[in-house]
Design a protein around this motif. Structure first.
Motif, PDB file in Angstrom:
ATOM      1  N   MET A 279      -4.694  11.982  -6.010  1.00  0.00           N
ATOM      2  CA  MET A 279      -5.147  10.669  -5.562  1.00  0.00           C
ATOM      3  C   MET A 279      -6.668  10.517  -5.548  1.00  0.00           C
ATOM      4  SD  MET A 279      -2.127   9.422  -4.943  1.00  0.00           S
ATOM      5  CE  MET A 279      -2.332   7.924  -4.014  1.00  0.00           C
TER       6      MET A 279
ATOM      7  N   VAL B   5      -9.969   9.046  -0.305  1.00  0.00           N
ATOM      8  CA  VAL B   5      -8.780   8.204  -0.132  1.00  0.00           C
ATOM      9  C   VAL B   5      -8.028   8.728   1.087  1.00  0.00           C
ATOM     10  CG1 VAL B   5      -6.610   7.429  -1.168  1.00  0.00           C
ATOM     11  CG2 VAL B   5      -8.603   7.778  -2.620  1.00  0.00           C
ATOM     12  N   GLU B   6      -7.594   7.817   1.936  1.00  0.00           N
ATOM     13  CA  GLU B   6      -6.845   8.197   3.130  1.00  0.00           C
ATOM     14  C   GLU B   6      -5.549   8.905   2.722  1.00  0.00           C
ATOM     15  OE1 GLU B   6      -6.433   7.949   7.443  1.00  0.00           O
ATOM     16  OE2 GLU B   6      -8.098   7.694   6.031  1.00  0.00           O
ATOM     17  N   LEU B   7      -5.295  10.054   3.350  1.00  0.00           N
ATOM     18  CA  LEU B   7      -4.072  10.814   3.047  1.00  0.00           C
ATOM     19  C   LEU B   7      -2.843  10.091   3.585  1.00  0.00           C
ATOM     20  CD1 LEU B   7      -2.693  13.553   2.128  1.00  0.00           C
ATOM     21  CD2 LEU B   7      -3.061  14.346   4.453  1.00  0.00           C
ATOM     22  N   ASN B   8      -1.858   9.902   2.718  1.00  0.00           N
ATOM     23  CA  ASN B   8      -0.593   9.276   3.103  1.00  0.00           C
ATOM     24  C   ASN B   8       0.517  10.279   2.786  1.00  0.00           C
ATOM     25  OD1 ASN B   8       1.800   7.758   3.234  1.00  0.00           O
ATOM     26  ND2 ASN B   8       0.802   5.885   2.486  1.00  0.00           N
TER      27      ASN B   8
ATOM     28  N   LYS C  36      -7.143   8.182 -12.260  1.00  0.00           N
ATOM     29  CA  LYS C  36      -6.682   9.259 -11.378  1.00  0.00           C
ATOM     30  C   LYS C  36      -5.848  10.286 -12.156  1.00  0.00           C
ATOM     31  CE  LYS C  36      -6.193   6.151  -7.395  1.00  0.00           C
ATOM     32  NZ  LYS C  36      -7.169   6.560  -6.387  1.00  0.00           N
TER      33      LYS C  36
ATOM     34  N   LEU D 172       3.909   9.081   1.362  1.00  0.00           N
ATOM     35  CA  LEU D 172       3.778   8.577  -0.010  1.00  0.00           C
ATOM     36  C   LEU D 172       3.800   9.744  -1.000  1.00  0.00           C
ATOM     37  CD1 LEU D 172       3.025   6.099  -1.977  1.00  0.00           C
ATOM     38  CD2 LEU D 172       0.686   6.849  -1.682  1.00  0.00           C
TER      39      LEU D 172
ATOM     40  N   PRO E 203       0.804  -1.227   0.000  1.00  0.00           N
ATOM     41  CA  PRO E 203       0.000   0.000   0.000  1.00  0.00           C
ATOM     42  C   PRO E 203       0.838   1.279   0.000  1.00  0.00           C
ATOM     43  CG  PRO E 203      -0.055  -1.032   2.166  1.00  0.00           C
ATOM     44  CD  PRO E 203       0.729  -1.949   1.276  1.00  0.00           C
ATOM     45  N   ASP E 204       2.146   1.164   0.110  1.00  0.00           N
ATOM     46  CA  ASP E 204       3.007   2.348   0.142  1.00  0.00           C
ATOM     47  C   ASP E 204       3.584   2.715  -1.213  1.00  0.00           C
ATOM     48  OD1 ASP E 204       2.646   2.964   2.775  1.00  0.00           O
ATOM     49  OD2 ASP E 204       4.251   1.643   3.453  1.00  0.00           O
TER      50      ASP E 204
ATOM     51  N   VAL F 128      -4.620   3.733  -0.540  1.00  0.00           N
ATOM     52  CA  VAL F 128      -4.411   2.757  -1.599  1.00  0.00           C
ATOM     53  C   VAL F 128      -4.162   3.490  -2.905  1.00  0.00           C
ATOM     54  CG1 VAL F 128      -5.410   0.875  -2.900  1.00  0.00           C
ATOM     55  CG2 VAL F 128      -5.836   1.072  -0.471  1.00  0.00           C
TER      56      VAL F 128
ATOM     57  N   ALA G 233      -2.374   3.675   4.940  1.00  0.00           N
ATOM     58  CA  ALA G 233      -3.497   2.934   4.382  1.00  0.00           C
ATOM     59  C   ALA G 233      -3.997   3.490   3.056  1.00  0.00           C
ATOM     60  CB  ALA G 233      -4.640   2.898   5.382  1.00  0.00           C
TER      61      ALA G 233
END
Lengths: 333, 127
Positions: free
Chosen positions: B93, B37-40, B2, B43, A102-103, A147, A145
């Motif tokens: 994203m 979408v969950e913020l990362n 996207k 990333l 997921p990264d 994706v 998390a």
């Protein structure tokens, strides 16, 4: 290349569909594609249309239902990629490798619109599940998390990815469906073009390729060294009721989809594979589709990587498959 | 599809690959949707060097988003700027082209996007 390249007319043929494919190719030829090489290319395309693309369109849901577990070696290649890396999965099928890590951000492509539609549903589901997991987490730390996956429809020989866009590429159980050696090498060349090339002092991106092996000593099919490399392999399309029973049987017996051992690039259901499971055997009413495979002999995949201008970083054999990790440009230890 | 993905795509026609006009592809009649979408953040920061910033500026403007700065933020700038992180996350994203076309600026070929899936299969005369 010329010595071992195959022309479609030398390829296995079982059905009237081939005759149609050849007629189509002939029509293309008469339409003005005069050069012999162009004709051969058109024939190869027509052959693959019948014995690869058409088959996957027809069997997509059944095929997808038997492909839900990533092969361990591919999964560990993906998990080894650093956070924020860009990856491509060329010939991603139902997208089972998208979201393994997921990264990283991964884009999957496949020639089959039906398989890509399934892959998209799968990605959306995964995104939803991970969203729920994120919501249930404490303090917002859920191990990244988000994706990052996307899918699109594309031909492996006409990829739309810009040059050097990716940090890594995987191509699992795809290249063995190309019906001439020139096309297989061209497919690898296109994969290599997608990754960052290596330079002095810096490693470039990596391309992982898996293909079905000719050497399958333990194979119930009896394939081994010295045997025919270009084959049509049947896929028996089960009725839905039997399919459900069969999947249950597979799960109950612990031999899932693509795991090494039971796997194979694609081991389709066959009488030998399924007769042990009640109700799972083919009946006269189950349609049978013939998929074309080129079974790679030992060393051939590495030769194709070199012919495509790539560098072999590592290679090996795993449960009926040859694999190679290739790079574009110099490799540093 | 996207917006981030669009940044990695060019025309599938071989003879277009060498032309600067084939990248980025231009959205046409695009219907956008947004996914949660969950913020990362890490990333995104790590993705930054992979993004062709000029192309992203063009895409962003063509899709009707506010103009992006001429230069991309540095990793440090992005990490410490929550608003910029959120904005980029939303654009890259979460925003998707659900229906519409992607047009090559070199050959003019239009690739259809339907139900969020772009189709790059070429008619035989363009292969």
């Amino acid at each position: 290349m010329a010595a071992s390249s195959t022309t479609p007319s030398a390829l296995p043929s079982t059905s009237a569909a081939d005759a149609v494919a050849r007629l189509t190719a002939k029509a293309d030829e008469e339409a003005g594609a005069g050069a012999a090489s162009v004709t051969a290319e058109a024939e190869a395309e027509a052959y693959e249309r019948t014995h690869v693309h058409g088959v996957y369109e027809a069997i997509a849901p059944h095929f997808s239902a038997t492909r839900y577990k990533p092969w361990p070696a591919v999964a560990s290649f993906l998990r080894a990629q650093p956070r924020g890396a860009i990856g491509l999965d060329v010939g991603c099928g139902n997208g089972k490798y998208l979201g393994v890590n997921p990264d990283v951000f991964m884009v999957g492509s496949d020639r089959s619109p039906s398989l890509i539609a399934l892959a998209r549903s799968r990605c959306k589901q995964l995104q939803f599940q991970q969203g729920l997991a994120a919501g249930a987490g404490t303090g917002g730390d859920v191990g990244g998390a988000a994706v990052g996956t996307d899918v699109l429809v594309a031909d492996g020989l006409s990829l739309p990815f810009r040059e050097r866009a990716a940090d890594f590429v995987i191509c699992v159980a795809v290249i063995h469906h190309m019906s001439t050696r020139a096309r297989r090498q061209d497919a690898i060349r296109q994969l290599l073009r997608c990754v960052q090339p290596g330079e002095a002092g810096r490693n470039g991106g990596r391309v992982l390729v898996y293909v079905w092996a000719l050497e399958q000593a333990t194979s119930r099919r009896g394939w081994d060294k010295g045997g025919e490399q270009d084959l049509l392999v049947p896929w028996v399309l089960k009725s839905q009721q039997k399919q459900r029973r069969e999947q249950k049987g597979i799960r109950d017996h612990g031999a899932v989809g693509d795991t090494p051992g039971s796997k194979s690039g694609d081991r389709p259901p066959s009488p030998a594979a399924t007769s042990a499971e009640p109700g799972a055997g083919p009946s006269q009413t189950d349609p049978v589709f013939q998929r074309y495979y080129h079974l790679y002999r030992e060393g051939e995949l590495e030769e194709d990587v070199l012919a495509a201008g790539g560098v072999v970083v590592s290679s090996g054999y795993e449960k009926d498959n040859w694999w190679v990790v290739a790079a574009n440009g110099p490799v540093h230890p | 599809m996207k917006v981030l993905t669009l940044n990695f795509l060019t025309c599938a026609v071989k003879t277009c690959k060498s032309s600067a006009n084939s990248f980025p592809l231009h959205p046409k009649d695009a219907e956008l949707v947004s996914d949660d979408v969950e913020l990362n953040p890490q990333l995104l920061v790590n993705l930054l060097p992979r993004i062709d910033w000029n192309a992203l500026r063009i895409t962003s403007t063509e899709l009707g988003f506010p103009q992006l700065p001429e230069q991309p933020p540095t990793a440090e700038e992005l990490q410490s700027d929550e608003k910029m992180l959120k904005d980029l996350h939303t654009l890259l994203m979460e925003t998707q082209i659900n229906e519409g076309k992607l047009v090559c600026g070199n050959c003019g070929h239009e690739y259809a996007v339907r139900e969020g899936i772009a189709n790059f299969l070429l008619p035989s005369h363009l292969v």
